[in-house]
Enzyme design. Structure first.
Site, PDB file in Angstrom:
ATOM      1  N   GLY A 133     -13.865  13.362   4.960  1.00 29.29           N
ATOM      2  CA  GLY A 133     -13.682  12.535   5.462  1.00 29.29           C
ATOM      3  C   GLY A 133     -12.478  11.297   6.395  1.00 29.29           C
ATOM      4  CG  ASP A 171      -4.429  13.699  -3.215  1.00 31.67           C
ATOM      5  OD1 ASP A 171      -4.539  12.373  -3.616  1.00 31.67           O
ATOM      6  OD2 ASP A 171      -5.191  14.207  -2.126  1.00 31.67           O
ATOM      7  CG  HIS A 174      -7.864  15.342   6.342  1.00 34.80           C
ATOM      8  ND1 HIS A 174      -8.107  13.563   6.666  1.00 34.80           N
ATOM      9  CD2 HIS A 174      -7.963  15.340   4.633  1.00 34.80           C
ATOM     10  CE1 HIS A 174      -8.116  12.850   4.966  1.00 34.80           C
ATOM     11  NE2 HIS A 174      -8.072  13.677   4.094  1.00 34.80           N
TER      12      HIS A 174
HETATM   13  O1  PAF Z   1      -8.639  15.492  -1.626  1.00 34.01           O
HETATM   14  C1  PAF Z   1      -9.641  15.235  -1.653  1.00 34.01           C
HETATM   15  O2  PAF Z   1      -9.892  14.424  -0.881  1.00 34.01           O
HETATM   16  C2  PAF Z   1     -10.598  15.347  -3.006  1.00 34.01           C
HETATM   17  O3  PAF Z   1     -10.265  14.870  -3.966  1.00 34.01           O
HETATM   18  C3  PAF Z   1     -11.240  16.191  -2.791  1.00 34.01           C
HETATM   19  C4  PAF Z   1     -10.585  17.952  -3.302  1.00 34.01           C
HETATM   20  C5  PAF Z   1     -11.924  17.059  -1.385  1.00 34.01           C
HETATM   21  C6  PAF Z   1     -12.867  16.862  -3.686  1.00 34.01           C
HETATM   22  O4  PAF Z   1     -13.359  15.145  -2.522  1.00 34.01           O
END
Ligand code: PAF
Length: 279
Positions: free
Chosen positions: A29, A148, A35
C-alpha cells in the site's frame, strides 16, 4: 474492480476463465508512482491485473516501523481503479496468518548480506508472504521494482527453487526529478533531510562515472560512494556495497554484472538505493 479480503473470492475470480493471463503486483500500500509503474507494466502485458495490499507484519522486526508504516487504503484503491486494475486483494492479518500458522520459507544465502545483515528476519517474511500470494492468486506474471534489488534476487531464487509457475518481471526505479528514488518512507523526511537524501543517487552516479572512466577496483568504487555520502552531514551510512549481481557477494574487481547499493539513515528514516553496472 473487485476488492476483497477473502482468498476464496480471489480464487473464484482467477479461475473464472483459466485462458486469461493475470499479472500480479504485490504491494504494502501507500502507493506512489513507482508502484503504479508496475501496475502499468502488468496492464500492458496481461489480460487481467491483480494487486495485493497487505502490510506484512512478518517482514518487520519488532524495532521497525510496522505501527507507523503509511496506510491509505481508500487512496490506494482509487489509484488502482484509475489504472484499470481488475482485482485487489486486501487481506487482514488473520486471513494471511490464522491461528496455528507455522510454515515459513527461508533462503539460506542471498538473504544474508546487505539488507539481510541489518534486517535478519526480513526476507523470511517477504519470501513467505510472496509464496502465499503466488499460491492464492496463481498469476502468470508477477511485478517487482528494482528499487528493492535484493528482494528481486530473493524472489527470483524462490521462484526457481520452489518451481513456481510464475514469470518474474522487474521494473526500473522511478525517481523524483532530483534523483531521489520514490519510496513510501520518503514521507518521513523533514525539510533538511529531503534535499540531502538526493546524495544516494549522486553517490551511485559518481561510482558509475568512475566505472565508465575505467575504474575496476571495487573498493575504490565503494570509497567514492562513501565519500560522496559523507559530504552530506544529515546522512549516516549503514552499508555501501559493490556486489556480484546474482549472488550479492562483495567483489574486489568489477568484472561481471555488479550491483552498487546502499542503505543510509536520515534521522530515523532509512533509505536504500541501487544501480546495476557492467550488466
Ligand atoms: O516490496 C514490497 O512492498 C513487499 O516486500 C512485498 C513484495 C509486497 C511483500 O510484502
Amino acid at each position: 474492480m473487485i476488492t476483497t479480503d477473502q482468498i476464496q473470492t480471489v480464487r473464484q475470480t482467477r479461475r473464472a476463465d483459466p485462458t486469461l493471463s493475470w499479472g500480479l503486483v504485490p504491494t504494502m500500500g501507500a502507493l506512489h508512482e513507482g508502484h503504479l509503474s508496475l501496475v502499468r507494466c502488468a496492464r500492458a502485458q496481461n489480460d487481467r491485473v491483480a494487486a495485493s495490499i497487505f502490510v506484512n507484519p512478518t517482514q518487520f522486526a519488532p524495532t521497525e516501523d510496522l505501527a507507523t508504516y503509511p496506510r491509505d487504503l481508500a487512496g490506494d484503491l482509487a489509484k488502482l481503479k484509475a489504472e484499470g486494475v481488475d482485482l485487489v486483494f486486501t487481506p487482514t492479518e488473520a486471513v494471511m496468518y490464522p491461528p496455528g500458522f507455522q510454515t515459513t520459507v527461508t533462503l539460506s544465502q542471498v538473504t544474508k548480506p546487505l539488507e539481510g545483515a541489518a534486517r535478519p528476519t526480513h526476507f523470511q517474511g517477504v519470501a513467505t508472504v510472496v509464496a502465499k500470494l503466488f499460491n492464492i492468486v496463481q498469476p502468470t506474471r508477477a511485478y517487482f521494482g528494482q528499487k528493492d534489488a535484493q528482494q528481486t534476487v530473493v524472489i527470483r531464487r524462490l521462484i526457481h527453487d520452489l518451481n513456481f509457475n510464475v514469470e518474474m518481471v522487474v521494473c526500473p526505479i522511478v525517481r523524483e526529478a532530483d534523483g531521489l528514488a520514490l519510496s513510501s518512507r520518503n514521507a518521513y523526511l523533514d525539510e533538511n533531510q529531503r534535499p540531502a537524501a538526493t546524495v544516494l543517487h549522486r553517490a551511485l552516479l559518481a561510482a558509475k562515472a568512475a566505472f565508465e572512466a575505467g575504474e575496476r577496483d571495487a573498493e575504490q568504487v565503494r570509497r567514492i560512494m562513501r565519500q560522496t555520502i559523507a559530504a552530506e552531514p544529515p546522512a549516516r551510512i549503514e552499508y555501501v556495497s559493490a556486489a556480484e549481481a546474482a549472488a550479492l557477494v562483495e567483489v574486489q574487481q568489477i568484472s561481471g554484472p555488479t550491483l552498487l547499493s546502499m542503505a543510509v539513515f536520515f534521522g530515523k528514516t532509512r533509505l536504500i538505493d541501487n544501480m546495476l553496472i557492467n550488466d
